[in-house]
Design a protein around this motif. Structure first.
Motif, PDB file in Angstrom:
ATOM      1  N   ALA A 120       0.819  -1.227  -0.126  1.00  0.00           N
ATOM      2  CA  ALA A 120       0.098   0.015  -0.102  1.00  0.00           C
ATOM      3  C   ALA A 120       0.738   1.243   0.080  1.00  0.00           C
ATOM      4  O   ALA A 120       0.206   2.397  -0.451  1.00  0.00           O
ATOM      5  CB  ALA A 120      -0.812  -0.008   1.249  1.00  0.00           C
ATOM      6  N   ARG A 375      -6.170   7.837  -2.051  1.00  0.00           N
ATOM      7  CA  ARG A 375      -5.008   8.696  -1.890  1.00  0.00           C
ATOM      8  C   ARG A 375      -4.066   8.503  -2.943  1.00  0.00           C
ATOM      9  O   ARG A 375      -3.914   7.354  -3.394  1.00  0.00           O
ATOM     10  CB  ARG A 375      -4.698   8.276  -0.530  1.00  0.00           C
ATOM     11  CG  ARG A 375      -3.655   9.321  -0.064  1.00  0.00           C
ATOM     12  CD  ARG A 375      -3.173   8.859   1.443  1.00  0.00           C
ATOM     13  NE  ARG A 375      -1.820   9.432   1.684  1.00  0.00           N
ATOM     14  CZ  ARG A 375      -1.402   9.895   2.851  1.00  0.00           C
ATOM     15  NH1 ARG A 375      -2.021   9.961   3.736  1.00  0.00           N
ATOM     16  NH2 ARG A 375      -0.303  10.366   2.941  1.00  0.00           N
ATOM     17  N   MET A 455     -18.294  -9.825   4.491  1.00  0.00           N
ATOM     18  CA  MET A 455     -19.611  -9.166   4.687  1.00  0.00           C
ATOM     19  C   MET A 455     -20.829  -9.887   4.656  1.00  0.00           C
ATOM     20  O   MET A 455     -21.760  -9.909   5.424  1.00  0.00           O
ATOM     21  CB  MET A 455     -19.439  -8.027   4.128  1.00  0.00           C
ATOM     22  CG  MET A 455     -18.394  -6.907   4.598  1.00  0.00           C
ATOM     23  SD  MET A 455     -18.505  -5.408   3.645  1.00  0.00           S
ATOM     24  CE  MET A 455     -20.130  -4.634   4.523  1.00  0.00           C
TER      25      MET A 455
HETATM   26  C1  HEM Z   1     -15.065  -3.210   3.032  1.00  0.00           C
HETATM   27  C2  HEM Z   1     -13.877  -3.389   3.187  1.00  0.00           C
HETATM   28  C3  HEM Z   1     -12.991  -2.533   2.241  1.00  0.00           C
HETATM   29  C4  HEM Z   1     -12.981  -1.289   1.917  1.00  0.00           C
HETATM   30  C5  HEM Z   1     -14.003  -0.407   1.565  1.00  0.00           C
HETATM   31  C6  HEM Z   1     -11.692  -1.164   1.229  1.00  0.00           C
HETATM   32  C7  HEM Z   1     -11.291   0.181   0.511  1.00  0.00           C
HETATM   33  C8  HEM Z   1     -10.061   0.532  -0.074  1.00  0.00           C
HETATM   34  C9  HEM Z   1      -9.695   1.531  -0.870  1.00  0.00           C
HETATM   35  C10 HEM Z   1     -10.335   2.705  -1.274  1.00  0.00           C
HETATM   36  C11 HEM Z   1      -8.491   1.118  -1.064  1.00  0.00           C
HETATM   37  C12 HEM Z   1      -7.597   2.366  -2.060  1.00  0.00           C
HETATM   38  C13 HEM Z   1      -7.846   2.064  -3.647  1.00  0.00           C
HETATM   39  C14 HEM Z   1      -7.290   2.868  -4.455  1.00  0.00           C
HETATM   40  O1  HEM Z   1      -6.342   3.633  -4.153  1.00  0.00           O
HETATM   41  O2  HEM Z   1      -7.501   2.920  -5.737  1.00  0.00           O
HETATM   42  C15 HEM Z   1      -7.966  -0.047  -0.686  1.00  0.00           C
HETATM   43  C16 HEM Z   1      -6.640  -0.327  -0.783  1.00  0.00           C
HETATM   44  C17 HEM Z   1      -6.250  -1.564  -0.421  1.00  0.00           C
HETATM   45  N1  HEM Z   1      -7.093  -2.676   0.393  1.00  0.00           N
HETATM   46 FE1  HEM Z   1      -8.848  -2.475   0.777  1.00  0.00          FE
HETATM   47  N2  HEM Z   1     -10.728  -2.346   1.699  1.00  0.00           N
HETATM   48  C18 HEM Z   1     -11.500  -3.046   2.143  1.00  0.00           C
HETATM   49  C19 HEM Z   1     -10.979  -4.251   2.836  1.00  0.00           C
HETATM   50  C20 HEM Z   1      -9.711  -4.848   2.421  1.00  0.00           C
HETATM   51  C21 HEM Z   1      -9.308  -6.206   2.860  1.00  0.00           C
HETATM   52  C22 HEM Z   1     -10.352  -7.156   3.571  1.00  0.00           C
HETATM   53  C23 HEM Z   1      -8.133  -6.190   2.517  1.00  0.00           C
HETATM   54  C24 HEM Z   1      -7.129  -7.547   2.557  1.00  0.00           C
HETATM   55  C25 HEM Z   1      -7.447  -8.811   2.971  1.00  0.00           C
HETATM   56  C26 HEM Z   1      -7.707  -4.942   1.655  1.00  0.00           C
HETATM   57  C27 HEM Z   1      -6.287  -4.792   1.540  1.00  0.00           C
HETATM   58  C28 HEM Z   1      -6.164  -3.560   0.577  1.00  0.00           C
HETATM   59  C29 HEM Z   1      -4.648  -3.428   0.203  1.00  0.00           C
HETATM   60  C30 HEM Z   1      -3.357  -4.446   0.288  1.00  0.00           C
HETATM   61  C31 HEM Z   1      -4.801  -2.198  -0.455  1.00  0.00           C
HETATM   62  C32 HEM Z   1      -3.657  -1.377  -1.222  1.00  0.00           C
HETATM   63  C33 HEM Z   1      -3.476  -1.848  -2.519  1.00  0.00           C
HETATM   64  C34 HEM Z   1      -2.267  -1.322  -3.369  1.00  0.00           C
HETATM   65  O3  HEM Z   1      -1.915  -0.153  -2.932  1.00  0.00           O
HETATM   66  O4  HEM Z   1      -1.992  -1.966  -4.521  1.00  0.00           O
HETATM   67  N3  HEM Z   1      -8.741  -4.315   1.794  1.00  0.00           N
HETATM   68  N4  HEM Z   1      -8.981  -0.727   0.189  1.00  0.00           N
END
Ligand code: HEM
Length: 506
Positions: A120, A375, A455
């Motif tokens: 991230a 972001r 969920m």
């Molecule tokens: C309802 C639950 C979740 C929401 C609303 C959410 C939302 C987001 C959002 C908005 C981003 C940024 C995307 C972007 O910059 O375009 C993100 C990135 C990320 N999320 Fe989630 N997320 C959720 C659950 C999870 C879960 C369960 C995991 C892991 C098991 C996770 C792992 C990550 C990771 C690793 C990133 C960074 C991806 C990257 O930089 O390549 N997220 N998430």
């Protein structure tokens, strides 16, 4: 004496001119801006706890929109932040031109601050290569293999609700859901049974609480002081205690699996499998994923995956308690999928048939968009299409998804919780309405599939056998509070629970 006073005066006047000049950054570039205040920029109320930082972004969105601007600028203290609001422009930034915005600009030190050296926070080519390595771990097949973990923890949550119901005690949804999410993701990312549902004050939970408490002072330090200096002074993004605890926890588990030849179907294992050697261009060998990378990315999944899911489920259940008719419709769908059998165990495949539950999840993600902004950091100078404005390399970008999801130009009565916004009838309207709670494009949320399965299964566990009403101590209107990864409902959210009369459903 006079000389010293004159020098001090000159310094004060010089500094004040310099700071004023810093706050003229957006006007000098011809970008509409929100008038900043001394020292705090546009975040004075947020710094004093009178407003959420996310609410500042919503305010900026409407201020820029009211003058017909497609984007605008604000300041976090003296740091300029660019806010695009035009949906076509946003799509272009996140999809076609994503390479100009190939960073997030978070605090990290690759060598010394292991836990922040992850997907991230990484940038450019490093991010792209890491994302390609980690993506297969989130395929539907791999997520399906982890379904049994979510199911087992879900059963535990269900029996806690049952126990509360029998004792006529209210359910504290934030508390139970936080433990539910922590137990699921700790099992999948660290390979441990953390048992927070049975023991909410265990060590993991205590460290997690610190992790999810917003720390405005840290954010200020990271803005004003050189990161290498901070690191030299022993500063770490998360605090030394949390660093030591999580690094040891994950290292111990890796050692245990290596020593005892233990394998499991979880994220940790999928990353450990990537430690095999690959040949580099210069003919040498290196690990596809180094040990430190396994540690930091396991930690990332834990941090990104627990707070987000738990805040969304708390919002969702809050809406269920506020809207008994929607709650009842969801429950009827769950009973139908369960073939009207009280003992039926829902399968991974069954979840695809919960269409109305899907609509409820989407509506929750729209109205209470828990990750309120996407972001980015501009990594090469970028001329905004159709303008002569250039966004400079190093500029922070916030895409205001919470504001967009609640804009009446896109959603009728946006503050009204209405799952029909995601029904078949509104499908055509939806094409123009922005909806990206998980981000958009190549860098969108890697855990989306896992989050949605969790969920939906949680909805089954909570709703099949129980009805919820707002407890007299819980406000009818939902208020918000901030955590570092997401917004969540404010305070302790309590529901009164009633066991459903099975005769009504079979
Ligand atoms: C309802 C639950 C979740 C929401 C609303 C959410 C939302 C987001 C959002 C908005 C981003 C940024 C995307 C972007 O910059 O375009 C993100 C990135 C990320 N999320 Fe989630 N997320 C959720 C659950 C999870 C879960 C369960 C995991 C892991 C098991 C996770 C792992 C990550 C990771 C690793 C990133 C960074 C991806 C990257 O930089 O390549 N997220 N998430």
């Amino acid at each position: 004496m006079l000389a010293i006073i004159s020098l001090l005066l000159a310094l004060v006047i010089g500094a004040s001119f310099y700071l004023k000049w810093k706050h003229s950054y957006w006007s000098r570039r011809g970008v509409p801006y929100m008038e900043p205040e001394f020292f705090f920029g546009n975040f004075k109320k947020a710094s004093l706890g009178k407003m959420l930082p996310s609410e500042v972004i919503v305010k900026a969105y409407y201020e820029f929109k009211s003058i017909g601007a497609k984007f605008g600028g604000i300041y976090f203290a003296y740091t300029p932040i660019w806010i695009p609001l035009d949906t076509a422009l946003i799509k272009q930034l996140l999809q076609k031109d994503y390479w100009n915005f190939a960073g997030r600009g978070n605090f990290y030190h690759h060598k010394n601050d292991i836990l922040t050296n992850h997907l991230a926070f990484s940038e450019g080519a490093g991010w792209k290569s890491l994302r390609a390595k980690l993506s297969p771990a989130f395929s539907s097949g791999k997520v399906k293999n982890m379904f049994h973990i979510i199911d087992r923890v879900g059963d535990q949550a269900e029996s806690i609700v049952m126990d509360l119901c029998k004792r006529n005690q209210p359910l504290s949804i934030k508390e139970v859901q936080a433990c539910f999410s922590i137990d699921v993701i700790a099992s999948c990312a660290f390979g441990i049974d953390s048992n927070s549902l049975d023991n909410p004050n265990n060590e993991l939970r205590q460290h997690s609480r610190k992790l999810f408490t917003p720390n405005f002072l840290s954010r200020l330090l990271e803005q004003f002081v050189n990161w290498d200096v901070l690191n030299f002074l022993g500063y770490s993004g998360l605090g030394k205690d949390a660093d030591n605890f999580f690094v040891k926890l994950i290292s111990d588990m890796i050692n245990y699996r290596d020593k005892n030849n233990v394998t499991r179907q979880d994220f940790l294992q999928l990353m450990l499998n990537l430690r095999q050697k690959e040949n580099t261009a210069d003919g040498n060998e290196k690990n596809v994923l180094a040990r430190d990378e396994v540690i930091s990315n396991s930690f990332l999944l834990y941090g990104a995956g627990s707070g987000t899911v738990s805040s969304n489920m708390s919002f969702l259940m809050y809406e269920m308690a506020r809207h008994p008719e929607i709650q009842e419709k969801a429950r009827r769908e769950i009973w139908e999928v369960c073939k009207y059998d009280p003992e039926y165990k829902v399968t991974y495949e069954d979840l695809h048939n919960l269409k109305y539950c899907d609509m409820i999840i989407n509506e929750t993600l729209r109205i209470h968009t828990s990750v309120t902004e996407v972001r980015r950091m501009c990594t090469t100078d970028y001329q905004v299409p159709g303008t002569n404005v250039t966004i400079q390399k190093g500029t922070f970008v916030l895409i205001p998804i919470w504001a967009l999801h609640n804009d009446p130009d896109y959603y009728e009565n946006p503050k009204e919780f209405n799952p029909e916004n995601f029904g078949e009838e509104k499908k055509a309207d939806r094409k123009n309405a922005p909806f990206f709670p998980f981000g958009e494009g190549i860098r969108s949320c890697i855990g989306m599939r896992f989050a949605l399965i969790q969920m939906k299964l949680a909805m089954v566990k909570y709703l099949k056998h129980f009805k919820y009403e707002l407890n007299s101590k819980t406000p009818k209107d939902i208020q918000y509070e901030a955590s570092p990864v997401a917004i969540e409902p404010k305070g302790n959210v309590l529901f009164d629970i009633k066991k459903v009369d099975i005769e009504n459903y079979i």
